[in-house]
Scaffold this active site. Sequence first.
Site, PDB file in Angstrom:
ATOM      1  N   CYS A 182       0.830  -1.209   0.000  1.00 58.78           N
ATOM      2  CA  CYS A 182       0.000   0.000   0.000  1.00 58.78           C
ATOM      3  C   CYS A 182       0.864   1.259   0.000  1.00 58.78           C
ATOM      4  O   CYS A 182       0.487   2.272  -0.597  1.00 58.78           O
ATOM      5  CB  CYS A 182      -0.933  -0.015   1.204  1.00 58.78           C
ATOM      6  N   HIS A 485      -1.597   0.822   7.384  1.00 56.52           N
ATOM      7  CA  HIS A 485      -2.008   0.894   5.982  1.00 56.52           C
ATOM      8  C   HIS A 485      -1.832   2.322   5.478  1.00 56.52           C
ATOM      9  O   HIS A 485      -2.127   3.286   6.188  1.00 56.52           O
ATOM     10  CB  HIS A 485      -3.475   0.463   5.864  1.00 56.52           C
TER      11      HIS A 485
END
Length: 1359
Positions: A182, A485
């Site tokens: 990510c 994330h």
Amino acid sequence: MEMVPSEENQFVPKEIQNAAEEPRVLCIIQDITSAKTVNERLTLNLPASTTLSKLYDDVAHKAGYVKATFDLAWGNTQDMAPLDHSSKMSLSDFGFEPGNKRNFLQLTDKDGEQPQIASEESGTADSGGLDDSSQDRFIGPLPRDSTAGCSGDYSSPSYSYSSILNKSDTGYVGLVNQAMTCYLNSLLQTLYMTPEFRNALYNWEFEESEEDPVTSIPHQLQRLFILLQTSKKRAIETTDVTRSFGWDSSEAWQQHDVQELCRVMFDALEQKWKQTEQADLINQLYQGKLKDYVRCLECGYESWRIDTYLDIPLVIRPFGASQAYSSVEEALHAFMQPETLDGPNQYFCERCKKKCDARKGLRFLHFPYLLTLQLKRFDFDYTTMHRIKLNDRMAFPEELDMSPFIDVEDEKSPQTESCTDSGAENEGSCHSDQMSNDFSTEDCVDEGICLDSTGSTERVLKPKNTLTFELFSVMVHSGSAAGGHYYACIKSFTDGQWYSFNDQHVSKITLDDIRKTYGGSSGSRGYYSSAFASSTNAYMLIYRLKDASKNAKYFDAEDFPEHVKSLVQKEKESEEQEKRQREIERNTCKIKLFCMRPVKTMMESKLEVHKDKTLREATEMAYKLMELDGAVPLDCCRLVKYDEFHEYLERSYEGEEDTPMGMLLGGVKSSYMFDLLLEIRKPEQVFQPYKPGEVMVKVHVVDLKTESIATPISVRAYLNQSITEFKLLIAQATGLSAEAMRVVLERCYNDLRLLYVPNKTLKAEGFFRSNKVFVESSESTDHQVAFTDSLLWKLLDRHGNTIRLLVSLPEQSPGTLANRTPCQREGADSDVPLEGSKGDRKSVEAILEESTDKLKSLSLQQQQGSSTSDSQKSSDFEHIESPSQEADSNSSLCVAADNRELENRIRAGGSSGASSDPDNHFASEERSDSEVNNDRSTSSVDSDILSSSHSSDTLCNADSGPIQLANGLDSHSITSSRRSKAHEGKKETWDTAEEDSGTDSEYDDNGKIKAEAQYLFFRAEPCSPEDATSDALKCVVVHVDKRITLAAFKQNMEPYVGVASTQFKVFRVYANNQEFESVRLNETLSSFSDDNKITIRLGRALKKGEYRVKVYQLLVNETEPCKFLVDTVFAKGMTVRQSKEELLPQLKEHCKLDLSIESVRLRKKTWKNPGTVFLDYHVYEEDISISSNWEVFLEVLNDPEKMKSMSQLAVLSRRWSPSTMKLGPFQEVILESSNVEELKQKLSELGDIPLQNLEFAKGRGTFPCDISVLEIHQDLDWNPKVSTLNVWPLYICDDGAVVFFRHSSEELMELSDEERSELMKKESSRLLKTGHRVSYSPRKEKALKIYLDGGPPKDPGQD
């Protein structure tokens, strides 16, 4: 509206009443548009009058798709044409079956594009749900399709899917998260949305002749950007880009910092772009300059150096402060705040020639076109020694004015210019402690740079309005310091709209959503506000200078350079080809294919055939797949429906050679409930038709004369056929006589059923899809006796229970070579086949007789020698007795007796052998006490083997080991029905478990060897070259009835090993070559199967009442307090002192420990905890419970033993000194009772502490109860208010408890922060080495690297 009464006497509309009465259509829809949804089913129960158009509406609503973006097709036919979207035809008219019938449909892509996800609020892309007032929308991390994502689940409860728009609405394409990439996706999307970077990348032209396209980072980035701009997909992969970095698949599972990736990637691009127009692109766009200066406060002299930067790191919260900076502007001011050097930190002024107070700081000289700010949210907490994330609020403006931060002080200072002339800028390029380490010092190209006055004036004196930067990218981190994330919020310079790029999801967002990434919480919680704040906050900010003359726009497709246009066309063709390939994949049937090759080996493969291919074409494909060309003609092959599990041929396809495979297989499916078999026939044979409803029977023909069972013949029958008809069918296939035929059905293992009722059907007899029968047709009288007494039953019984074992023999026996070699050679050369001659069988009998005589004579010689030499006190062989043979013929052990004639001969021989050796029989009964005691001791050979095979012996016990010897079933119950009928009235000798021993004995109470009374098959033969793992003389193949006990098996192996069964051990070898000793002599070999491996090792086997014991040394004051010494044997009834007498010589021989009996003690071992002290007069199994693979501690005493009674208690004490922060050594305290006052009195005397000042606490955890010296003073329960030791919180009921004690008035040592930090590191290291609790064990991070040569360097020394 007309109303009618319902069943509940309530009025309802008539139309609803009619709809309730009409038939319903059950529709089951499988979504095959993605791998994630292929196993999902949508169920709709609709009125039969529902139109197809309404069906599409209902499916779209339930699946969450936009209606016109998917197709529906029949799922159980070969017709995959989609149903009409706009048709007004009802479901019943279109062919849907009402009632309880299930109508299977498949939801497929429309025109090769995946369905679009509908908006929840209005179902359209132009929904009014995108206004700034929407408070329910949140741009937090989205769930990612079929990816493992970054660690942790940080989805917000306020998140709504209403903001999700697909590619057709936003115009942007997402990036697939490979696993934990990510951070990479966020940076790539930011670079793509930067017009200047994207356009410069498009202007660069790749030369394929100079570099491999796979390893070219700029080329793969260019391809990725083109796909992001032109692809019709929802998201695209980044694997080509990461492959150009030199990463393998493991890198996708590594989390990295996005700012670190930015610097490493820019460095790699600079290296790749050398000697091109883009060589200075990164510096032109992202590089700024600042001055690192030191100014003397006395004379004003200033020494300075020019440094470059790619990003500005801003501190969230100053070190030691409780409040964070509230905004980016405040953090920038703090970044430029100079530091005063005074006191011991004074600066030596070159002009004053002495140390003076000075001011040290940073000044910005030049801001880059693209300004990158890193918010330093990751920090290290020196109190907890943990890496932490700061979630404090830090606001950042949409437009940032940087003019207040430019260096204007140089204009006013007359010393600046003179300092520039001093050449101080040549000091090197060392960055400030707060600066990000964007390049190493050797890579700094701006070292020693000197700005000319014109350039400096132009850069320094710019008007303020030219230093206004606008925010266009916010990279957000959600999670903690351990993992999280990343996603990016980016503003498009085309329309000014903000978008959230969250891996494959791209959605519109508002400025309110951007403000939610400031961090912090709604209320103020003081110092701990960060701990309670939201974990989703901005981490990197990228601004662009507002300058109309420089601000670029994105290239449109028509503005692309020619080389980019050709690349776009190439990518489009590749995407179209991929779409066509996907279409082919959707129409390809994939099914398991089997084939019995001519050499009788079953081959398995996967047949992939298009649904429109015919059966004839599929057969040709299977023929080539199985590589039968040249071995079998094509016309001798056909495909039939096959059930692998039951080995059942379900049906053949006669006359359907031109039928499409989709129709034959029931459509394209993800998996099938059946397989295909490529059947092969001989040229002279004709294929037999297989019809549905038939059962397959494998017929084995049994020949009683040769006692052989032939390979099976396949016969197909019907379940409604009678036994008489079935016999005629078998007679036709085998040529046997149906009148004298006996048919035996094997329904399952050890379940034989004679089919003798003529009119009974196969179904009534228990036939199923695939069956196995044995047939015999002869004129013998065997059929006149009861089936369970017949020779046929015995042959089948032996056939079903005989297994093949590969046995590795020991390389050398304890005896001399002259005494050992003949026995081994004869045993190895003897080959007694199943249908062998009598001469072959005699050779085995000769081996048994000769080896037994030799073992007797050898035993007698050694027994005589033992009386003249003390060194032979523990001999290599025990006294060998012959098997006690009773008059009952069934009590003799039959070896290699594989037919009735031999069985009778052995019975006769067994009767006469009862008194063949009366002297030896007498010797076995008149064994002296010294001989019995000698049997307890471990022989020299046994000791050698035990000490050298500790690792295998650790896991050898069948009682407590992880792998059981038996298969979970009672071997007696499995076979008792056969034995009770076949041997009615005979003596049952199946052993029962010895409850009082960890192993079973080969001897009865009189010391006689137990013999296997029942006839069980055993045959040994030399290993073939393919079976033998080494020399064939050291390996034999044994065919044995698995109902034989281990004791009988060992006795059968005696002639091949060369020693008595009591002198060797049997180890079972598993798939990973791990060995476990088989010790239960009365257990059968029922858990073994064909081709299992067995290793035989020399060493005395355990007898009844004996236990194998592992001895460890207890070292209470060592780092590792538990040290393995030896394996030994303890016996039931032995005293502790006797076991010490036998143990000490072994310790002297194997461990070089010369100890006396009075200087050692034995004590219980539980895991690593020392327990009960064993006193010399204690008797095993009477006073001390003992079990298989028992473990004990041996403790060397420095003083005479003080433990004299079981009422005493031995406690291990340890003094804690708070003033020195140290723990003393362990000291043993012997208590006469469980009184706390006595314990305190003893500790007071031991530590010379006044009784009123003594405090004590019980240790926690396993021995040695290690605890950090930083925690012991406050974490333990000091001075508990109890009067006895056996109550909470002490619970000291057994020896070995650990007690800490201290002086209550002793003050705790005061530590500075540095001393505490250093001590914490030492304690963490110490506790980690001892294997005890450590508060923090961080995951080892892997450095982020991009390899310019296509991959990491290989280390030749690395495994």
